[in-house]
Design an enzyme around this catalytic site. Structure first.
Site, PDB file in Angstrom:
ATOM      1  N   THR A 102       0.812  -1.205   0.000  1.00 21.64           N
ATOM      2  CA  THR A 102       0.000   0.000   0.000  1.00 21.64           C
ATOM      3  C   THR A 102       0.838   1.244   0.000  1.00 21.64           C
ATOM      4  O   THR A 102       2.027   1.214   0.296  1.00 21.64           O
ATOM      5  CB  THR A 102      -0.810  -0.040   1.315  1.00 21.64           C
ATOM      6  OG1 THR A 102      -1.781  -1.037   1.200  1.00 21.64           O
ATOM      7  CG2 THR A 102      -1.479   1.267   1.622  1.00 21.64           C
ATOM      8  N   SER A 118       4.132  -0.238   1.674  1.00 19.10           N
ATOM      9  CA  SER A 118       5.278  -0.530   0.809  1.00 19.10           C
ATOM     10  C   SER A 118       5.685   0.687  -0.019  1.00 19.10           C
ATOM     11  O   SER A 118       6.836   0.842  -0.389  1.00 19.10           O
ATOM     12  CB  SER A 118       4.957  -1.707  -0.107  1.00 19.10           C
ATOM     13  OG  SER A 118       3.774  -1.427  -0.835  1.00 19.10           O
ATOM     14  N   ARG A 135      -5.294  -0.464  -4.101  1.00 17.64           N
ATOM     15  CA  ARG A 135      -4.977  -1.821  -4.584  1.00 17.64           C
ATOM     16  C   ARG A 135      -4.787  -2.777  -3.418  1.00 17.64           C
ATOM     17  O   ARG A 135      -4.064  -2.476  -2.463  1.00 17.64           O
ATOM     18  CB  ARG A 135      -3.704  -1.781  -5.420  1.00 17.64           C
ATOM     19  CG  ARG A 135      -3.212  -3.162  -5.848  1.00 17.64           C
ATOM     20  CD  ARG A 135      -1.944  -3.081  -6.666  1.00 17.64           C
ATOM     21  NE  ARG A 135      -2.202  -2.555  -8.006  1.00 17.64           N
ATOM     22  CZ  ARG A 135      -1.257  -2.433  -8.944  1.00 17.64           C
ATOM     23  NH1 ARG A 135      -0.021  -2.772  -8.677  1.00 17.64           N
ATOM     24  NH2 ARG A 135      -1.549  -1.964 -10.138  1.00 17.64           N
ATOM     25  N   ASP A 179      -4.010   4.635  -1.563  1.00 19.82           N
ATOM     26  CA  ASP A 179      -4.260   4.071  -2.892  1.00 19.82           C
ATOM     27  C   ASP A 179      -5.388   3.049  -2.727  1.00 19.82           C
ATOM     28  O   ASP A 179      -5.987   2.956  -1.656  1.00 19.82           O
ATOM     29  CB  ASP A 179      -2.988   3.430  -3.444  1.00 19.82           C
ATOM     30  CG  ASP A 179      -2.667   2.132  -2.743  1.00 19.82           C
ATOM     31  OD1 ASP A 179      -2.540   1.102  -3.428  1.00 19.82           O
ATOM     32  OD2 ASP A 179      -2.570   2.137  -1.496  1.00 19.82           O
ATOM     33  N   LYS A 232      -9.313   1.873   1.817  1.00 24.21           N
ATOM     34  CA  LYS A 232      -8.344   1.717   2.900  1.00 24.21           C
ATOM     35  C   LYS A 232      -8.475   2.784   3.976  1.00 24.21           C
ATOM     36  O   LYS A 232      -7.724   2.752   4.959  1.00 24.21           O
ATOM     37  CB  LYS A 232      -6.922   1.760   2.325  1.00 24.21           C
ATOM     38  CG  LYS A 232      -6.686   0.667   1.313  1.00 24.21           C
ATOM     39  CD  LYS A 232      -5.258   0.614   0.851  1.00 24.21           C
ATOM     40  CE  LYS A 232      -5.150  -0.313  -0.334  1.00 24.21           C
ATOM     41  NZ  LYS A 232      -3.798  -0.415  -0.866  1.00 24.21           N
ATOM     42  N   GLY A 249      -0.864  -3.228   5.450  1.00 23.52           N
ATOM     43  CA  GLY A 249      -0.500  -4.515   6.038  1.00 23.52           C
ATOM     44  C   GLY A 249      -1.537  -5.563   5.657  1.00 23.52           C
ATOM     45  O   GLY A 249      -2.079  -5.540   4.566  1.00 23.52           O
ATOM     46  N   SER A 263       1.359  -0.955  -4.862  1.00 23.60           N
ATOM     47  CA  SER A 263       0.295   0.053  -4.800  1.00 23.60           C
ATOM     48  C   SER A 263      -0.181   0.356  -6.201  1.00 23.60           C
ATOM     49  O   SER A 263       0.575   0.260  -7.166  1.00 23.60           O
ATOM     50  CB  SER A 263       0.811   1.353  -4.183  1.00 23.60           C
ATOM     51  OG  SER A 263       1.523   1.094  -3.012  1.00 23.60           O
ATOM     52  N   ASP A 318       5.751   2.011  -6.925  1.00 19.95           N
ATOM     53  CA  ASP A 318       5.730   0.811  -6.089  1.00 19.95           C
ATOM     54  C   ASP A 318       4.785  -0.212  -6.698  1.00 19.95           C
ATOM     55  O   ASP A 318       3.650   0.105  -7.027  1.00 19.95           O
ATOM     56  CB  ASP A 318       5.277   1.182  -4.669  1.00 19.95           C
ATOM     57  CG  ASP A 318       5.078  -0.028  -3.808  1.00 19.95           C
ATOM     58  OD1 ASP A 318       4.057  -0.102  -3.106  1.00 19.95           O
ATOM     59  OD2 ASP A 318       5.949  -0.921  -3.841  1.00 19.95           O
TER      60      ASP A 318
END
Lengths: 235, 304
Positions: free
Chosen positions: B71, B199, B89, B87, B103, B117, B239, B236
């Protein structure tokens, strides 16, 4: 999350929720550690405490302006090193216990009492915790005091004490530059210099230097920013 | 005679039971002496799980991967409140499980929490604390404070010693002003003016470190958070998809979902369907196949 110069307490199980093929990189699975340099010095009339400001998860700096000097009571502070979660939890517990005790007594608590409360938690749960703590403050009975509660849960009073992963680099400096009977300003200078030297050499210490003076009058806090730190050069 | 025999049997039974209850390890020389569980959580099975994972890997398969929100989440304090961003995903190993998950979780009318997480952990943790906070708020008769939510979250996560994989960005506005906390799975928290997690946090933090200023206006803060999440999305792998924002001020909460559809699915420029008659028919030959009926069975379906 290892910071130790002293005995490394390996946690029972490595938290490996992610594997090599995961999109989420490894450092996010690491525990947050205050790989640190902390220091406390007694002078006649109070104590001077200092710490760096870096908190790391693996190789990433999670917080570059951490405040590791945590108030436990009006004139008692603790300097935290080791696992951030463990030390924050212990400090919260001791703050509650000491506050309760102080209300019962109807008196400001003793620094020795706070130190013993830390020792009780750190020793009882010594297998599960990674916490190295310096307890420092002022009380009416014995004036300025510094107590060291390292990993394992020992308790010892010392006129000056350093802790954390960066402390290993300044034992020589402390042995040669500390002497009994320093004034408050000399203590502040010694602490700032010692912390700067440690932050220069230890990768897990850095950021700014946070200082605090605790005496009968109260608590004075100050911050020395990175560019204002004393500079040294070996070449 | 019979009675005494029965008595002896009973004695044996009780002594064997008590023998079973006594701990079977008696060595004292090890560093960590196994104490009988006295209460609190038992993490015995975690060792077993690690061993199992090793065994399974030897055979060649792998344990089922928990769905994670690899994330980018972040938050920033501005002049009148906080802006939270995330984000959308959710990944299951290397596959995107949900292209548009939410999220940013509700904690209380004035407090919201982004979660990175393990998706299940962040969802349940925030719901539990939201519920407890509502009861607490009814009990105190006051609007909940962000510091209270922070305490509840950190104490719960510390109790589970990091096994609940929830990394949170908690933000809100209460009677003492706007507050922003980052909470790590092991239970440590940091109170800061800007935080990133997940991440993609490094990419987002780079944007923040470059352009953050204290006391920004709302539009600047929203633009900054949007850019930070975008940096995470595009740099990343964990994400992606859209950018959700949540702007919390003293008077209102703007839950903007999506704020920015950064990754719209493209429209196909061509089509593989061809009209009848595209290919000309030159010749048509029909050959009937003579099939011999060998066997015919009828099985009635039970529709009762």
């Amino acid at each position: 999350n290892k910071m130790a110069a002293t005995a490394t307490m390996m946690p029972f199980f490595d938290q490996r929720v992610s594997s090599k093929h995961d999109l989420v990189p490894d450092w996010t699975g690491q525990e947050v550690s205050t790989g640190t340099t902390i220091m406390a010095v007694e002078y006649d009339g109070g104590v001077v405490i200092g710490a760096d400001s870096r908190t790391t998860t693996g190789a990433y700096i999670a917080n570059r302006v951490t405040d590791k000097l945590t108030p436990i009571h009006d004139r008692i502070f603790c300097c935290r090193s080791g696992s951030a979660a463990d030390t924050q939890a212990i400090a919260d517990v001791v703050t509650y216990q000491l506050g309760f005790h102080s209300i019962e007594l109807d008196e400001p608590p003793l620094v020795e009492t706070a130190a013993n409360l830390f020792k009780a938690s750190c020793y009882r749960y010594r297998e599960e915790l990674t916490a190295g703590i310096l307890v420092a403050g002022w009380d009416r009975r014995k004036g300025g005091q510094v107590y060291c509660v390292p990993i394992g849960g020992m308790l010892v009073r010392q006129p000056v004490s350093v802790g954390g992963s960066g402390s290993t680099y300044i034992y020589g400096f402390m042995d040669s530059n500390y002497k009994a009977g320093l004034t408050k300003d000399q203590c502040l200078e010694l602490t700032a210099t010692a912390l700067s030297l440690a932050m220069e050499r230890d990768g897990s210490s850095g950021g700014v230097v946070r200082l605090a003076t605790i005496s009968e009058e109260g608590v004075e806090r100050r911050v020395i920013l990175g560019n204002q730190l004393p500079k040294f050069s070996t070449h | 005679m019979g009675e005494t025999e029965v008595e002896e049997e009973e004695e044996e039974k009780t002594s064997s039971i008590s023998r079973k209850r006594k701990p079977s390890f008696t060595k004292m020389a090890t560093l960590s002496v196994r104490r009988p569980p006295i209460g609190g959580f038992s993490f015995e099975n975690c060792k077993r799980n690690v061993l199992l994972a090793g065994e399974v890997n030897k055979v060649g398969c792998s344990l089922p991967a928990a769905r994670k929100t690899g994330t980018t989440i972040c938050g920033v304090v501005f002049k009148d409140g906080v802006v939270l961003g995330a984000d959308t995903r959710a990944t299951e190993g290397m596959v995107v499980a949900d292209k548009n998950c939410s999220k940013i979780h509700y904690i209380s009318p004035n407090i919201y929490c982004c979660g990175a997480g393990t998706a299940a952990d962040t969802e349940m943790t925030t719901q539990i604390i939201s519920s407890n906070l509502e009861l607490h708020s009814l009990s105190t008769g006051r609007l909940p404070r962000v510091a209270t939510a922070n305490r509840m979250l950190k104490q719960m996560l510390f109790r589970y010693q990091g096994y609940i994989g929830a990394a949170l960005v908690l933000g809100g506005v209460d009677c003492n002003g706007p507050h922003l906390y980052s909470i790590y799975p092991h239970g440590s928290t940091d109170k800061l003016p800007y935080v990133t997690m997940g991440s993609g946090s490094l990419a987002a933090m780079a944007v923040f470190e470059d352009r953050y200023k204290p006391d920004m206006e709302e539009e600047d803060a929203k633009r900054l958070v949007r850019d930070a999440i975008a940096a995470g999305i595009f740099n990343d792998l964990g994400s992606g998809s859209n950018i959700d924002l949540c702007v919390i001020t003293k008077s209102k909460v703007d839950y903007i979902r999506p704020h920015d559809e950064a990754n719209k699915k493209g429209v196909r420029t061509g089509d593989y369907k061809y009209k009848r008659g595209t290919t000309a028919v030159l010749e048509k030959v029909v050959t009937p196949l003579d099939l011999e009926l060998v066997e015919e069975t009828v099985q009635t379906m039970d529709t009762s």
